[in-house]
Design an enzyme around this catalytic site. Structure first.
Site, PDB file in Angstrom:
ATOM      1  N   GLY A 130       0.845  -1.192   0.000  1.00 30.89           N
ATOM      2  CA  GLY A 130       0.000   0.000   0.000  1.00 30.89           C
ATOM      3  C   GLY A 130       0.872   1.230   0.000  1.00 30.89           C
ATOM      4  O   GLY A 130       2.093   1.150  -0.194  1.00 30.89           O
ATOM      5  N   ASP A 131       0.240   2.376   0.200  1.00 30.39           N
ATOM      6  CA  ASP A 131       0.930   3.670   0.246  1.00 30.39           C
ATOM      7  C   ASP A 131       1.828   3.875  -0.981  1.00 30.39           C
ATOM      8  O   ASP A 131       1.334   3.976  -2.086  1.00 30.39           O
ATOM      9  CB  ASP A 131       1.706   3.818   1.549  1.00 30.39           C
ATOM     10  CG  ASP A 131       0.774   3.832   2.766  1.00 30.39           C
ATOM     11  OD1 ASP A 131      -0.450   3.761   2.572  1.00 30.39           O
ATOM     12  OD2 ASP A 131       1.266   3.901   3.891  1.00 30.39           O
TER      13      ASP A 131
END
Lengths: 730, 730
Positions: B315-316
């Site tokens: 993620g991110d």
């Protein structure tokens, strides 16, 4: 014959062996005309009553003796077979499969290689004629060099051996071995000669007939049945049944290009009124309209020669006679008669130009499905009447009539009284308003691909029939039919040169890519920006459903900037959509109690900016909204099925779109179940109760001064208008 | 450290000044690792606990000292302004309008005339650079020679002055004047050098950290905010934030063509995963994936040099590291950790190839929104666990973990016990099944434009967030995540060369024209006919929503012949549609009580022939149906939101599509709230109760012999499989 509040303007259907009672009904209802129907005859005693006599006349059917002698002149149509999947490199298709053999007969007289077509629908390509052949015995088309797991269809030129309306009645009423009437094509030489001779002979033989009611002229709207004797395809507007090699050759000679089967079949869409019309199809319509008008004119002239009137039924074999078309006036008809299902269909008849009078046939039909013991046909009668009456107040038909068996109606004294009262009310209305233009607050134009040609007929599939896909739009027309606005139907082409000065509000409504929403017409920046400018400068735009839908430039609704609404197609789910808070109240919904009934859901409509007035939402979709655009506004409605509530919403939306909320309460009856019509010329107003219950309302005069009024069920209350002060007195 | 049923495989979040209790939780839960979070630190006492230590590491943010010295190396993105309507022949657009100034800063260092673009969105044309200019003081673009009432936008290259995740946390948690972390671009020379140096320095300074948890690498998924500090755009997959003139010049040098702002902006759709990917975008993805993999590899090697493990948060800043992509294996990561919202997101992590282990972070987070007095966080915990456990039984993650503040969880003893029990159950499951392939009855392939690259990620907008437009499709993945079938994700390209032998059933699902339904890919007769042949010869096709949608040849669904279902677009309303009678019962819905929950409505789906088995309809639309096609079948579902009922419907549909109904009751637990998993290799079976209530069920063994079993709430009951007789003993 007398013509007053008690007499005239009403046509009675007749029945054999029902003379005395017919006489009684004639008097009770003040009828001044009698007519026969498809299946009933006029006998001598009826002909001698004190009433005008209408008689149905069929031009191109009903004479099988002639038709059978000239089977090569039978009417024709292009049909398309179902899809067939090839599983090897050859494929056989029986072109008769799925069609009613009694109606549809492949034409192998004219060279199939010239008139038929085979398509690979998976590649969307025409199959070369060298790759297929027809067995004229079995009607099987064999295609070679097929691609396995591609789908194929055959476009077939067929004879139509059974008139669709007679077929429908024949099958529905189990007419058994009664002859199946074969329609013949008056474009063919023998039929051409025969139709005129036959009409003359008939006129000679029927001296007591005053009015010849053509039912109708030559070509039926598209209607064919399947092999289970059920309807397979119906399009009230379709020109499909007007084709023939002769017609297409004449077309080619005139226009310099040829039309092929696929130009009519269009992948099974058959040029319905929902398909944005191609240039070719518009050319063909014009071509046939001119032919039909010319031929119909010749018949009308014969009728006139015999001192009779010529009137036309709006329906059945009406293709090419469209009363709002450019050649209708040339036919010279005295009148048009049509069926009235409500306000929209009433206006469809009453607005017809270039005739001396119009006649609406009201419901219920005197048929056993309504007139049976224990049922009260008055209920349907009242409902039909008050629905249509709204429209009559805006533009009346000249006459009313009924259909079916009067002996059935006769058994229901309450109904007989109801018709008597209705007839009196109708005659009173005409006495008060006929020929007087009612006061109109605004001019509203319904914008689509068809414009004037299909006035009051937008969104129709098969006359007044209900379809899930259309009722959410039909409400616009039904509402407008009785609203105190002028209504016009304009086409995209009409306004490309500029929007006429007198139009205040434009409504564009329909499913994406249809002729009603517009489709590719919105891929025209000049057109789009002209409309934007027009609204910006102080006009109103009301978009319903998927208005101005055409995916381009990141917009789906090309007028999204006016509406403030667009539809999410899935590509921009990542864009946050914040504007989903509905306003606590709004001018447009001030009279709405409860939810807004928008009809069918359009998925994923959303507001573009915080400036959009989101009035109603449902299931995360915007269903009703307004957006200020310069001095005008755009209003979005997901749909607007007909109801009194929605009529009021549309009425308010018209004013709101013009930023004229302050003018709304002038000449207005506030209760949504009532309507006020103002006739300045006659210094009269008519206040309608559109329900069969008592209604209390507040009536605002021309200056917005209020008075409370009580209306009895279905009442129409007449009042006086002071033209100076604009005050109303009841 | 011990590893048994009571110990290991669990990571605990830490908190300052919470040593003793942390020690207690470590023991109770058998945790063998601790980790810090964004915002929490590891102090010395924690580092000395008997547990592996994970520490979060940011590569391209969190060092503002460096970032501020190299503002020209800040990460960049192309954004598009809102639409602006010209009302005269000039137009001014402030390109900053609507964006968060703290995040988005126009880049006027690189020549705007080269990198920015102005579009007339009404004509969909680029405006010549000579017709506009930029005021670099005010950020106003002035366009001349505009067409009145056309809409214009500016594509702007901007610097992204705030890391999106930190921005989100900062704003959400009111971090006030805490520094706003500026993300720098490691493609730039100083950043490139800095990231490696900084990592080495950090490794030196943190000898007690065992595991470096990259959060994540270089480029964030697309996330920008509006001028009201709210999210404006979010796409978990977007490559938008990876651009820079340097990157684009390198791309051009390699590929021989240039990418422009509009290639990223795409009218505001920004190449989301819902847009069928263009060749250009696929090229760019490949280009960046190679760069990211190479750079990430270098960092992983540094970590390994220091004897630490390198793991990645999914993620991110994960753009370019897609674990199912072709270059992921080159990075050499030890593990991936990700957030688990249910079965689909569990499998998204557990199926990741080329790592030594995977870790799922379970819900609920130990945050005050769940852990407040009066609430029972166990409820969410159990729900999350039994939803994810279905998927664990098919393919387990290697470890579980939690997030948030342990001091909060510590106050809820019932929850502490629940986690202890869950951890034991998890370790028991792994002891029994890890490394053993569960018995799979069929291989089901989910077909879309992305295929393997976005395994378990189809239909996602922003990781596990709910959107009205996706939940009806998400249910497919959630159901499949725990079903006893092998699941593959294949792209249209993958199968153009032929469908792999081992695939039994293909599912195509999605809204028309999206990358999931496919759009123009269906305008390929070879592709279409190959799929038809494949089904015809005995495979299954399940279409959900608007499968194979592409208007052509009179079909909207190009596989309408397989499905027996098409969607009416309005053109063929005139075609009678008779097949609207639903069957009284059907194999597919045998276990369904009540209505079929199809989620969101697709308008106007209808059955093409009388042979179609119409199983469910709603609002005149077909919502569930089956159609025999050769030796296979096509199944249509309008949508299939996740539920136990719908999981069973999908399971049955798989067998029905293969004409293998007779094989359905082998290794099956009949109660829809229960599921049976068979591990032939270990001679074990696991019977799951997927509810928190007692369930009675009938279990069928490999020959279809039945036995009745009672399961306690959320129970997992282990049994023995006789591999010879296929009998099951509990």
């Amino acid at each position: 014959m007398k013509k007053d509040i008690k007499h005239g303007r009403l046509t009675l259907p007749t029945e054999l062996d029902f003379l005395e009672e017919t006489q009684e009904l004639l008097e009770k209802w003040g009828a001044d005309a009698i007519r026969n129907s498809d299946g009933t005859e006029l006998d001598e005693t009826l002909l001698n009553l004190d009433a005008k006599v209408y008689s149905t006349y069929f031009v191109a059917r009903g004479d099988n003796e002639f038709a059978l002698q000239h089977l090569d002149e039978t009417q024709q149509i292009f049909v398309r077979t179902d899809y067939h999947t090839a599983t090897s490199t050859t494929l056989e298709i029986n072109v008769q499969d799925g069609f009613l053999e009694e109606q549809i007969a492949p034409d192998t007289t004219h060279d199939p290689k010239k008139w038929w077509q085979v398509h690979n629908r998976t590649t969307d390509e025409l199959v070369d004629v060298s790759d297929w052949s027809v067995d004229t015995e079995t009607n099987i088309v064999t295609i070679k060099n097929t691609e396995p797991f591609h789908e194929y269809t055959v476009n077939v030129l067929v004879y139509m051996r059974w008139d669709p309306t007679q077929m429908y009645n024949h099958i529905t009423n189990n007419w058994g071995d009664k002859a199946k009437e074969i329609p013949f094509d008056v474009r063919q030489p023998n039929s051409q000669e025969h139709m005129k001779k036959a009409l003359r002979a008939w006129c000679e033989a029927n001296p007591k007939v005053d009015v010849v009611r053509f039912t109708t002229f030559f070509y039926h709207f598209t209607l064919f049945f399947n092999d289970k004797r059920k309807e397979k395809f119906v399009d009230w507007f379709g020109y499909g049944s007007s084709v023939s090699p002769r017609a297409l050759e004449a077309f080619e000679a005139e226009y310099g290009y040829r039309l092929y089967a696929e130009d009519f079949v269009q992948n099974g869409a058959y040029n319905t009124t929902f398909v944005p019309p191609s240039k070719k199809y518009l050319d063909y319509i014009d071509f046939q309209q001119r032919f039909v008008a010319e031929q119909a004119k010749a018949l009308v002239e014969i009728v006139h020669e015999y001192g009779k009137e010529a009137i036309m039924f709006l329906g059945d074999n009406w293709i090419g006679t469209e009363p709002y078309g450019p050649y209708f006036k040339d036919i010279g008809l005295d009148a048009v008669v049509g069926s009235v299902g409500g306000g929209q269909t009433l206006r469809l008849i009453s607005d017809i130009p270039h005739v001396k009078y119009t006649e609406g046939r009201f419901l219920p039909y005197f048929f056993p499905d309504t007139f049976f013991e224990g049922n009260d046909p008055t209920i349907e009668g009242i409902d039909n009447w008050i629905t249509a009456r709204r429209a009559i107040m805006r533009k009346p038909v000249s006459r009313i009539g009924y259909g079916g068996y009067p002996s059935l109606a006769y058994k229901f004294p309450k109904f007989v009284d109801f018709v008597a009262n209705t007839a009196d009310e109708f005659r009173t209305i005409l006495t008060n308003i006929e020929g007087k233009k009612p006061h109109s607050k605004k001019t509203v134009a319904v914008l689509n691909a068809w414009g004037k040609l299909r006035s009051w007929q937008a969104f129709m599939v098969a006359h007044a029939l209900h379809y899930k896909q259309i009722y959410s739009y039909m409400g616009i027309l039904e509402s407008l039919s009785g609203l105190d606005v002028d209504v016009e139907f304009i086409s995209f082409e009409d306004i490309k040169a500029g929007i006429p000065e007198h139009i205040d509000v434009i409504i564009n409504a329909g499913d994406a890519h249809t002729a009603f929403s517009g489709g590719a017409v919105w891929d025209d920046p000049t057109f789009v920006s002209n409309l934007r400018k027009w609204v910006y400068e102080g006009h109103g735009f009301i978009g319903v459903g998927e208005p101005s839908a055409y995916e381009k430039g990141g917009r789906f609704f090309q007028l999204a900037d006016i509406l403030g609404i667009d539809k999410e197609l899935g590509y921009t789910l990542s864009v946050d959509k914040y504007f989903d808070k509905t306003l606590a109240s709004h001018f447009i919904t001030e009279d709405l109690k409860g939810d807004f009934n928008y009809g069918e859901q359009i998925n994923n409509t959303y507001a573009l900016t915080e400036n959009v007035e989101v009035i109603k939402m449902d299931n995360e979709n915007v269903t009703l909204s307004a957006n200020t655009y310069g001095k005008g506004r755009g209003i979005y409605m997901m749909g607007i099925p007909y109801s009194h509530e929605n009529t009021r919403i549309l009425n308010r939306a018209i004013f709101y779109s013009l930023q004229e909320e302050d003018k709304f309460k002038q000449f207005l009856s506030l209760n949504i179940h009532t309507e006020l019509n103002v006739y300045k010329e006659g210094h009269k107003v008519a206040l309608l109760n559109n329900t069969n219950e008592v209604q209390l309302t507040t009536v605002y005069d021309g200056h917005g001064n209020a008075q409370d009024i009580t209306l009895q069920p279905a009442e129409i209350k007449w009042g006086e208008l002071n033209e100076q002060t604009l005050e109303i007195t009841f």
